[in-house]
Write an enzyme that holds these catalytic residues in place. Structure first.
Site, short mmCIF file in Angstrom:
data_model
loop_
_atom_site.label_atom_id
_atom_site.label_comp_id
_atom_site.label_asym_id
_atom_site.label_seq_id
_atom_site.Cartn_x
_atom_site.Cartn_y
_atom_site.Cartn_z
N GLY A 132 42.85 46.48 44.13
CA GLY A 132 41.47 46.86 44.41
C GLY A 132 40.81 45.82 45.29
N ASP A 133 39.56 46.11 45.64
CA ASP A 133 38.77 45.20 46.46
C ASP A 133 37.60 44.73 45.61
OD1 ASP A 133 36.78 44.14 48.16
OD2 ASP A 133 37.49 45.33 49.86
N PHE A 134 37.52 43.41 45.36
CA PHE A 134 36.49 42.97 44.41
C PHE A 134 35.07 43.10 44.95
CE2 PHE A 134 38.56 38.52 45.14
CZ PHE A 134 37.78 38.20 46.27
N ASP A 144 44.14 42.15 42.40
CA ASP A 144 44.15 41.60 43.78
C ASP A 144 44.21 42.77 44.75
OD1 ASP A 144 44.84 39.88 46.17
OD2 ASP A 144 45.04 38.36 44.60
N HIS A 156 34.71 29.85 45.81
CA HIS A 156 34.50 28.90 46.93
C HIS A 156 34.89 29.49 48.29
CE1 HIS A 156 38.59 26.63 47.67
NE2 HIS A 156 38.81 27.89 47.42
C1 LIG Z 1 42.48 31.45 47.39
S1 LIG Z 1 43.48 32.75 46.73
C2 LIG Z 1 43.44 32.34 45.00
C3 LIG Z 1 44.66 32.80 44.28
C4 LIG Z 1 44.78 32.37 42.84
N1 LIG Z 1 43.68 32.88 42.02
C5 LIG Z 1 44.89 30.86 42.72
O1 LIG Z 1 44.02 30.23 42.13
O2 LIG Z 1 45.86 30.31 43.26
C6 LIG Z 1 42.38 34.15 46.87
C7 LIG Z 1 42.97 35.45 46.34
O3 LIG Z 1 41.95 36.46 46.43
C8 LIG Z 1 42.53 37.65 46.93
N2 LIG Z 1 41.47 38.44 47.57
C9 LIG Z 1 40.82 38.15 48.73
N3 LIG Z 1 39.90 39.08 49.02
C10 LIG Z 1 39.98 39.99 48.00
C11 LIG Z 1 39.26 41.19 47.72
N4 LIG Z 1 38.29 41.63 48.54
N5 LIG Z 1 39.56 41.87 46.59
C12 LIG Z 1 40.55 41.43 45.75
N6 LIG Z 1 41.25 40.29 45.96
C13 LIG Z 1 40.97 39.58 47.08
C14 LIG Z 1 43.59 37.16 47.88
O4 LIG Z 1 44.56 38.17 48.14
C15 LIG Z 1 44.16 35.95 47.14
O5 LIG Z 1 45.22 36.28 46.27
#
Ligand SMILES: C[S@@+](CC[C@H](N)C(=O)[O-])C[C@H]1O[C@@H](n2cnc3c(N)ncnc32)[C@H](O)[C@@H]1O
Length: 179
Positions: free
Chosen positions: A67-69, A41, A87
Site C-alpha cells: 500500500g501507499d502510506f 510497504d 525523517h
Molecule cells: C528509509 S526506508 C526504512 C526501512 C525500514 N523501516 C528500516 O528502518 O530500515 C523507507 C521505507 O519506506 C517505504 N516507503 C516509501 N514511501 C512509501 C509509501 N508511500 N508507502 C509505503 N511505504 C513507503 C520504502 O519502500 C522503504 O522500505
C-alpha cells in the site's frame, strides 16, 4: 534492541509501516512468539518481504501488505512502528503519518518511531544532526527531529503519554501512547 527493551508483552499485534523486507517484524516476532505482525510497504516490495518471511518460517505470524502510506489507511494493530520513516518527509507529511498511526491504534496502543532522535538541546547527538542535514540535502525539506518535537506533534494528534528508549549508538525509540 527494541525487541529487548520495549515491553511487548502487553500487546498482541504489531504493524511495521515502511517495513521494507520485514526485518523488524522478523526480529520482534522471533523474540516475542505470541505476537503477530504486518509489514506494510509499497506493492513492489511485498514479494521481497514475503520471501524473507518464508525463509524465516514465519508466514503464520507475519503478513506482508502492500500500500501507499499517504493514500491508504495503515493496517490496524496494538503497536504501530515506523523505522526511519518520519525523517524522510517534511513537517506536513510527518504530521499526516502521525495522524494515520493514531487512527490505526486502539486505546492504549503504542506508536513507536526508531530514528537517530536528536537530544532536545541539539548539542549531543552529532550523528542525528548530521543525518538531519543529509535528509535536507537529499530531499530539500526532510529533517530529523528531537524527542520534544515528536512529543509536540504527537500531542497535537491526540497522543497523551510519551517516552524515549535509548537503543544502539545514536538511535532511540520515541514512543507515544494513545489514551
Ligand atoms: C528509509 S526506508 C526504512 C526501512 C525500514 N523501516 C528500516 O528502518 O530500515 C523507507 C521505507 O519506506 C517505504 N516507503 C516509501 N514511501 C512509501 C509509501 N508511500 N508507502 C509505503 N511505504 C513507503 C520504502 O519502500 C522503504 O522500505
Amino acid at each position: 534492541m527494541l525487541a529487548e527493551k520495549f515491553d511487548f508483552t502487553r500487546y498482541a499485534t504489531v504493524s511495521d509501516v515502511g517495513g521494507a523486507l520485514a526485518l523488524l517484524s522478523r526480529i520482534v516476532g522471533a523474540r516475542h512468539p505470541y505476537l503477530s505482525s504486518t509489514s506494510f510497504d509499497l506493492p513492489p516490495v511485498v514479494p521481497l518481504a514475503q520471501k524473507r518471511i518464508s525463509e524465516a518460517g514465519m508466514q503464520e505470524r507475519i503478513q506482508a501488505v502492500g500500500g501507499d502510506f499517504f493514500k491508504d489507511d495503515l493496517p490496524k494493530a496494538d503497536v504501530v512502528t515506523m523505522g526511519n520513516i518520519l525523517h524522510d518527509w517534511n513537517l506536513e507529511k510527518k504530521k499526516v503519518l502521525i495522524a494515520k498511526a493514531y487512527a490505526a491504534l486502539p486505546s492504549g496502543g503504542a506508536f513507536i518511531v526508531i530514528e537517530n532522535i536528536i537530544d532536545d538541546a541539539r548539542r549531543e547527538n552529532v550523528f542525528g544532526l548530521l543525518m538531519s542535514l543529509n535528509m535536507l540535502i537529499e530531499f530539500g525539506d526532510a529533517f530529523d527531529y528531537t524527542g520534544a518535537d515528536f512529543r509536540a506533534w504527537c500531542g497535537e494528534a491526540g497522543f497523551a503519554r510519551f517516552e524515549i528508549i535509548r537503543l544502539a549508538g545514536p538511535t532511540s525509540a520515541a514512543i507515544a501512547y494513545k489514551p
